[in-house]
Design a protein around this motif. Structure first.
Motif, PDB file in Angstrom:
ATOM      1  N   LYS A   1       0.846  -1.205   0.006  1.00  0.00           N
ATOM      2  CA  LYS A   1      -0.057  -0.049  -0.085  1.00  0.00           C
ATOM      3  C   LYS A   1       0.764   1.307  -0.162  1.00  0.00           C
ATOM      4  N   PRO A   2       0.263   2.360  -0.471  1.00  0.00           N
ATOM      5  CA  PRO A   2       1.067   3.504  -0.323  1.00  0.00           C
ATOM      6  C   PRO A   2       1.546   3.989   0.988  1.00  0.00           C
ATOM      7  N   GLU A   3       0.935   3.666   2.096  1.00  0.00           N
ATOM      8  CA  GLU A   3       1.425   3.777   3.238  1.00  0.00           C
ATOM      9  C   GLU A   3       2.459   2.825   3.864  1.00  0.00           C
ATOM     10  N   ASP A   4       2.911   1.914   2.891  1.00  0.00           N
ATOM     11  CA  ASP A   4       4.098   1.270   3.497  1.00  0.00           C
ATOM     12  C   ASP A   4       5.208   1.856   3.181  1.00  0.00           C
ATOM     13  N   ALA A   5       5.152   2.910   2.161  1.00  0.00           N
ATOM     14  CA  ALA A   5       6.275   3.713   1.797  1.00  0.00           C
ATOM     15  C   ALA A   5       7.215   4.046   2.710  1.00  0.00           C
ATOM     16  N   ALA A   6       8.511   3.730   2.907  1.00  0.00           N
ATOM     17  CA  ALA A   6       9.507   4.017   3.938  1.00  0.00           C
ATOM     18  C   ALA A   6      10.866   3.484   3.577  1.00  0.00           C
ATOM     19  N   VAL A   7      11.823   4.131   4.449  1.00  0.00           N
ATOM     20  CA  VAL A   7      13.077   3.232   4.223  1.00  0.00           C
ATOM     21  C   VAL A   7      12.787   2.095   5.437  1.00  0.00           C
ATOM     22  N   TYR A   8      13.224   1.008   5.000  1.00  0.00           N
ATOM     23  CA  TYR A   8      13.145  -0.181   5.889  1.00  0.00           C
ATOM     24  C   TYR A   8      14.492  -0.578   6.372  1.00  0.00           C
ATOM     25  N   TYR A   9      14.548  -0.859   7.464  1.00  0.00           N
ATOM     26  CA  TYR A   9      15.863  -1.067   8.244  1.00  0.00           C
ATOM     27  C   TYR A   9      15.769  -2.483   8.973  1.00  0.00           C
ATOM     28  N   CYS A  10      16.697  -3.009   8.799  1.00  0.00           N
ATOM     29  CA  CYS A  10      17.172  -4.535   9.543  1.00  0.00           C
ATOM     30  C   CYS A  10      17.716  -4.256  10.761  1.00  0.00           C
ATOM     31  N   ALA A  11      17.447  -5.180  11.873  1.00  0.00           N
ATOM     32  CA  ALA A  11      18.036  -4.835  13.269  1.00  0.00           C
ATOM     33  C   ALA A  11      18.246  -6.215  13.868  1.00  0.00           C
ATOM     34  N   ALA A  12      19.396  -6.226  14.648  1.00  0.00           N
ATOM     35  CA  ALA A  12      19.629  -7.299  15.622  1.00  0.00           C
ATOM     36  C   ALA A  12      19.855  -6.922  16.787  1.00  0.00           C
TER      37      ALA A  12
ATOM     38  N   GLN B   1      21.730   0.083   6.874  1.00  0.00           N
ATOM     39  CA  GLN B   1      21.873   1.174   6.488  1.00  0.00           C
ATOM     40  C   GLN B   1      20.429   1.685   5.980  1.00  0.00           C
ATOM     41  N   GLY B   2      19.628   0.730   5.598  1.00  0.00           N
ATOM     42  CA  GLY B   2      18.278   1.012   5.277  1.00  0.00           C
ATOM     43  C   GLY B   2      17.942   0.796   3.531  1.00  0.00           C
ATOM     44  N   THR B   3      17.107   0.164   3.160  1.00  0.00           N
ATOM     45  CA  THR B   3      16.507   0.142   1.879  1.00  0.00           C
ATOM     46  C   THR B   3      15.151   0.835   1.731  1.00  0.00           C
ATOM     47  N   GLN B   4      15.179   1.732   0.530  1.00  0.00           N
ATOM     48  CA  GLN B   4      13.986   2.684   0.185  1.00  0.00           C
ATOM     49  C   GLN B   4      13.006   1.824  -0.328  1.00  0.00           C
ATOM     50  N   VAL B   5      11.686   1.815   0.118  1.00  0.00           N
ATOM     51  CA  VAL B   5      10.598   1.224  -0.572  1.00  0.00           C
ATOM     52  C   VAL B   5       9.684   2.110  -0.861  1.00  0.00           C
ATOM     53  N   THR B   6       9.194   2.476  -2.292  1.00  0.00           N
ATOM     54  CA  THR B   6       8.372   3.475  -2.496  1.00  0.00           C
ATOM     55  C   THR B   6       7.176   2.623  -3.125  1.00  0.00           C
ATOM     56  N   VAL B   7       5.964   3.085  -2.848  1.00  0.00           N
ATOM     57  CA  VAL B   7       4.775   2.558  -3.232  1.00  0.00           C
ATOM     58  C   VAL B   7       3.973   3.712  -4.025  1.00  0.00           C
ATOM     59  N   SER B   8       3.511   3.562  -5.457  1.00  0.00           N
ATOM     60  CA  SER B   8       2.785   4.407  -5.949  1.00  0.00           C
ATOM     61  C   SER B   8       1.386   3.827  -6.157  1.00  0.00           C
ATOM     62  N   SER B   9       0.452   4.789  -6.234  1.00  0.00           N
ATOM     63  CA  SER B   9      -0.934   4.283  -5.995  1.00  0.00           C
ATOM     64  C   SER B   9      -1.563   4.295  -7.456  1.00  0.00           C
TER      65      SER B   9
END
Length: 125
Positions: free
Chosen positions: A87-98, A117-125
């Motif tokens: 969904k568009p609201e899922d758009a964010a920088v996603y981070y993995c953590a331990a 360092q994060g990876t960008q997820v962009t969701v277009s409607s």
């Protein structure tokens, strides 16, 4: 010291699926609880999903429950976040953590000491 490198982000249309990867090095992920968090512009970093140290239990934010799945591949020392029905609201920088869930629980940001360092997820409607 453990290092985490995320990959798999990108620009996608709403409704499609995407899989993020977190490559772990330095130590094996099985020594830690592993979490995924995300941060959208102007918002605080929020919990998405986690896998406890034993690998037997998974945890999800209500907003992604039923759509996202956290998993791991022991031989590759990699943790994944499979995302469906984006969904568009899922758009964010996603981070993995331990980290370790014993003090604050697997949902808490402060449980995690090591971050990618994060990876960008962009969701277009």
């Amino acid at each position: 010291q453990v290092q985490l490198v995320e990959s798999g982000g990108g620009l996608v249309q709403a409704g499609v699926s995407l899989r993020l990867s977190c490559a772990v090095s330095g130590r094996h992920f099985s020594n830690y609880a592993m979490g995924w968090f995300r941060q959208a512009p102007g918002k605080e970093r929020e919990f998405v999903a986690a896998l406890n140290r034993s690998g037997r239990n998974t945890y999800y934010a209500d907003s992604v429950k039923g759509r996202f799945t956290i998993s791991s591949e022991y031989a590759k020392n990699t943790v994944y976040l499979q995302m469906h029905s984006l969904k568009p609201e899922d758009a964010a920088v996603y981070y993995c953590a331990a980290g370790f869930c014993s003090d604050y629980g697997c949902y808490a940001l402060q449980s995690y000491d090591h971050w990618g360092q994060g990876t960008q997820v962009t969701v277009s409607s």
